[in-house]
Every structure is written in structure tokens, then in C-alpha cells.
Design an enzyme around this catalytic site. Structure first.
Site, short mmCIF file in Angstrom:
data_model
loop_
_atom_site.label_atom_id
_atom_site.label_comp_id
_atom_site.label_asym_id
_atom_site.label_seq_id
_atom_site.Cartn_x
_atom_site.Cartn_y
_atom_site.Cartn_z
N ASP A 199 0.46 -1.05 -0.12
CA ASP A 199 -0.25 0.44 -0.13
C ASP A 199 0.67 1.50 0.32
O ASP A 199 0.93 1.69 0.72
CB ASP A 199 -0.30 -0.20 0.59
N TYR A 251 3.90 10.22 -0.03
CA TYR A 251 4.41 9.05 0.55
C TYR A 251 5.40 9.68 -0.06
O TYR A 251 6.87 9.13 0.66
CB TYR A 251 3.78 7.74 0.30
N LYS A 306 -3.10 5.89 -4.48
CA LYS A 306 -4.02 6.68 -4.41
C LYS A 306 -3.31 8.31 -4.79
O LYS A 306 -2.81 8.50 -5.43
CB LYS A 306 -3.81 7.50 -2.74
N HIS A 360 -7.51 9.62 -1.77
CA HIS A 360 -6.80 9.19 -0.57
C HIS A 360 -7.84 9.96 0.65
O HIS A 360 -7.83 9.33 1.83
CB HIS A 360 -5.58 10.09 -1.33
P1 NDP Z 1 0.29 0.98 11.55
O1 NDP Z 1 -0.91 1.18 12.86
O2 NDP Z 1 0.40 0.06 11.16
O3 NDP Z 1 1.69 1.27 12.86
C1 NDP Z 1 3.08 1.09 12.60
C2 NDP Z 1 4.19 2.45 13.40
O4 NDP Z 1 3.93 1.00 14.56
C3 NDP Z 1 5.71 2.20 13.22
O5 NDP Z 1 5.94 2.72 14.35
C4 NDP Z 1 6.35 0.78 13.10
O6 NDP Z 1 7.42 0.71 13.45
C5 NDP Z 1 5.07 -0.19 14.72
N1 NDP Z 1 5.24 -1.22 14.41
C6 NDP Z 1 4.73 -1.82 13.08
N2 NDP Z 1 4.97 -3.10 13.70
C7 NDP Z 1 5.17 -3.23 14.93
C8 NDP Z 1 4.79 -4.33 15.97
N3 NDP Z 1 5.12 -5.64 15.35
N4 NDP Z 1 5.53 -3.56 17.31
C9 NDP Z 1 5.36 -2.38 17.83
N5 NDP Z 1 6.26 -1.76 17.11
C10 NDP Z 1 5.48 -1.82 15.51
O7 NDP Z 1 0.78 2.47 11.17
P2 NDP Z 1 0.81 3.52 9.72
O8 NDP Z 1 -0.26 5.18 9.71
O9 NDP Z 1 2.11 3.48 8.93
O10 NDP Z 1 -0.68 2.48 8.98
C11 NDP Z 1 -0.09 1.71 8.12
C12 NDP Z 1 -0.13 1.61 6.52
O11 NDP Z 1 -1.68 1.87 6.46
C13 NDP Z 1 0.67 2.96 5.83
O12 NDP Z 1 2.31 2.91 5.67
C14 NDP Z 1 0.31 3.03 4.62
O13 NDP Z 1 0.41 2.32 3.69
C15 NDP Z 1 -1.49 3.23 5.46
N6 NDP Z 1 -1.98 4.17 5.82
C16 NDP Z 1 -3.51 5.36 4.76
C17 NDP Z 1 -3.89 6.96 4.96
C18 NDP Z 1 -4.45 6.90 4.88
O14 NDP Z 1 -5.17 8.20 5.05
N7 NDP Z 1 -5.66 6.38 3.85
C19 NDP Z 1 -3.59 7.23 6.80
C20 NDP Z 1 -1.58 6.71 6.97
C21 NDP Z 1 -1.73 5.50 6.57
P3 NDP Z 1 9.07 0.35 12.80
O15 NDP Z 1 8.88 0.95 11.34
O16 NDP Z 1 10.21 1.06 13.19
O17 NDP Z 1 8.80 -0.89 13.26
#
Ligand code: NDP
Length: 276
Positions: free
Chosen positions: A47, A52, A77, A110
């Protein structure tokens, strides 16, 4: 390799229920490396989004993987300042050029930019009819945005990608989308990390021999929600896909539902101000 369950979209195509989100992973080596790790672990869905800034690296990672294109599910998006009919068609072509692919599997609006999203949708419908995208959907649409879209749409959205995690369970919107055969996809499924310190989730993790993140992602999967946790760390990318060897009991699903506090990590779709 882990077998990921597939969600069936309303136009008959299937989409892996778990994918890798790449928001905030820098373009270039970082995003290529994260996707390479994910592909090796069995992820097949990525995704991304224009905003991004990493579509180029995503495309390179797909190419370098040597995985047949049809085995990968790619989402991108259209960003807010590219909305409107002509601007969206142009933005789509630019995304394709950066990604270096012939088609995307899912193209999303988006955010519901007021006064624009009906025309943006018409452009998505054209891309769909022209075979440039396999499915089209929306993101951050509330019930009233969907109702306004339905007034002019000829193709129903296949997916609504929304913020959804144990602190924001979005029951009403999920029910509405289920009635209209629109699949829910959860962004920030881990609340961007905010839910991971929750004592209830940690305790449930201990019960199943899993982490709070795994219990949370399993909860999404058991509700039929498509989920796209982001991580750029190998051990977490692996941890987040290791959720298909256990089942949460219904009572524990209910306990997680009970953690809801209608708490948003991101902006409210009725009040976002970024246009970038
Ligand atoms: P997430 O809920 O996926 O959380 C990501 C965070 O959690 C990062 O800081 C990551 O750190 C940490 N993390 C991931 N896995 C673990 C684990 N197993 N244990 C501990 N920490 C963990 O948040 P996102 O906001 O990134 O959402 C996911 C995806 O959704 C985005 O990447 C994007 O593709 C999409 N998105 C879409 C939006 C929209 O408006 N349509 C808005 C926001 C996001 P680290 O990388 O250091 O592991």
C-alpha cells in the site's frame, strides 16, 4: 511460506487480507529493502500513495523481486491537490510512470476533498473501464461522503480504507460498508503503535503466546478487515505476518471491541486541512 487469506472485492477480484503499508518509509534503499523482506516473508500486497513520495522505490522493489506481476497486489492513491477529473487522470499517469508498472490493482481517492471527489471518482471509473486499474475505491470516506458519491457513481467503490484499530473500531461505518458490499481496509491498524502498550492486548498476547501487535492484527483478520501494518524492521515485518496459526476466541474479540474510545491518531475526514 505463510499463506495469506484473500478478500473478495465486489467486482470479483481478490486482494490479500494482509499487506505492507509503506507510509513514511523513505524512497530508495529503505523502501526497497522493506518490501524485499516482506516479499520473502510471504507478503504480496503493498500500500503506497503519491504523497508518500516512494512510488519509485516501490516499483523498483517489485521489479527486483522477480515475482510475477499478477501475484502482487499494488495499491496507490490520488492526492488531494490532484483531485478533479483531468487532474486525476494526469496524476494517475505520473504515478504509473514512477511505479514503472502497466496497471495498479487498486486506485484510491486518498481523502474526500469537498466539491471535488465526485469528479475524481469519474476519472477513476474511466481508468477502471480502460483497464488501467483492476479495482477502484476510496479512503477516509464517512457514511455521508459515500452517500454523496453514490448519487453520481456508476461503479461502486470496492474498498474504503479508513483509520481503524482497537481504539477506533468504526462500527457504524463498517456496518454501512458491509451493507453496500464495500470492503473495509484498516490504516494505522496498530494505532501507529499507540495500542501496543495496552495492558489488555498485552495480556491477551500472553494467553495466546503472541504479541499485542499480533493479537490486534488477528482481530482485524477475524472481522474480515483488510489490514496493512507498516514496519521497516525485519523482525516486525515477520511478526506482523505470523498471525495465521491461531484464532482469538469470540469472547476475546469482544474484549478488544470493548477497548474502543473513538480515538483518532490521524485527522477527522470532516476536518482535514492538508492539500500539499
Ligand atoms: P501502523 O498502525 O501500521 O503502525 C506503524 C508503527 O508501528 C510504526 O511506527 C512501526 O514502527 C510500528 N510497528 C509496526 N509493527 C510493529 C510491531 N509488531 N511491534 C511494535 N511496533 C510496530 O500505522 P501506519 O500509520 O503506518 O498505517 C499503516 C499503513 O496504512 C501506512 O503505512 C499506509 O500505507 C496506510 N495509511 C493510510 C492512510 C490514509 O489516509 N489512507 C493514513 C495513514 C496510513 P517501525 O517501522 O519502526 O517498525
Amino acid at each position: 511460506m505463510t499463506e495469506i487469506p484473500q478478500a473478495k472485492l465486489n467486482n470479483g477480484i481478490t486482494m490479500p487480507q494482509l499487506g505492507l503499508g509503506v507510509f513514511a518509509i523513505p524512497d530508495g534503499k529503505e523502501v526497497r529493502e522493506a518490501i524485499k523482506i516482506a516479499f520473502n516473508e510471504g507478503y504480496r500486497s503493498i500500500d503506497t500513495a503519491t504523497v508518500y513520495g516512494n512510488e519509485k522505490g516501490v516499483g523498483q522493489a517489485i521489479e527486483e523481486s522477480n515475482i510475477p506481476r499478477e501475484e502482487i497486489f499494488l495499491t496507490t492513491k490520488v492526492w488531494n491537490n490532484d483531485q478533479g477529473y483531468d487532474a486525476t487522470l494526469k496524476a494517475f499517469q505520473q504515478s504509473m510512470d514512477r511505479l514503472g508498472v502497466d496497471y495498479v490493482d487498486l486506485y484510491l481517492i486518498h481523502w474526500p476533498v469537498k466539491g471535488k471527489y465526485n469528479d475524481t471518482w469519474k476519472a477513476l471509473e474511466k481508468l477502471y473501464h480502460d483497464g488501467r486499474v483492476r479495482s477502484i475505491g476510496v479512503s477516509n470516506f464517512k457514511v455521508h461522503h459515500l452517500e454523496a458519491l453514490f448519487k453520481t457513481a456508476k461503479v461502486a467503490p470496492a474498498v474504503n480504507q479508513i483509520e481503524l484499530h482497537p481504539y477506533l473500531v468504526q462500527k457504524e461505518l463498517r456496518d454501512f460498508c458491509a451493507q453496500h458490499d464495500i470492503k473495509i481496509e484498516a490504516w494505522s491498524p496498530l494505532g501507529r503503535g499507540a495500542v501496543l502498550g495496552d495492558p489488555t492486548l498485552i495480556q491477551l498476547g500472553q494467553k495466546y503466546g503472541k504479541s499485542a501487535a499480533q493479537v490486534t492484527l488477528r482481530w482485524h483478520i477475524q472481522y474480515g478487515i483488510i489490514t496493512i501494518p507498516k514496519s521497516s524492521r525485519a523482525e516486525r515485518i515477520k511478526e506482523n505476518i505470523s498471525i495465521f496459526d491461531f484464532d482469538l476466541e469470540q469472547g476475546d474479540m469482544d474484549i478488544i471491541d470493548g477497548l474502543n474510545r473513538n480515538h483518532r491518531i490521524g485527522p477527522d475526514p470532516d476536518n482535514f486541512s492538508f492539500s500539499l
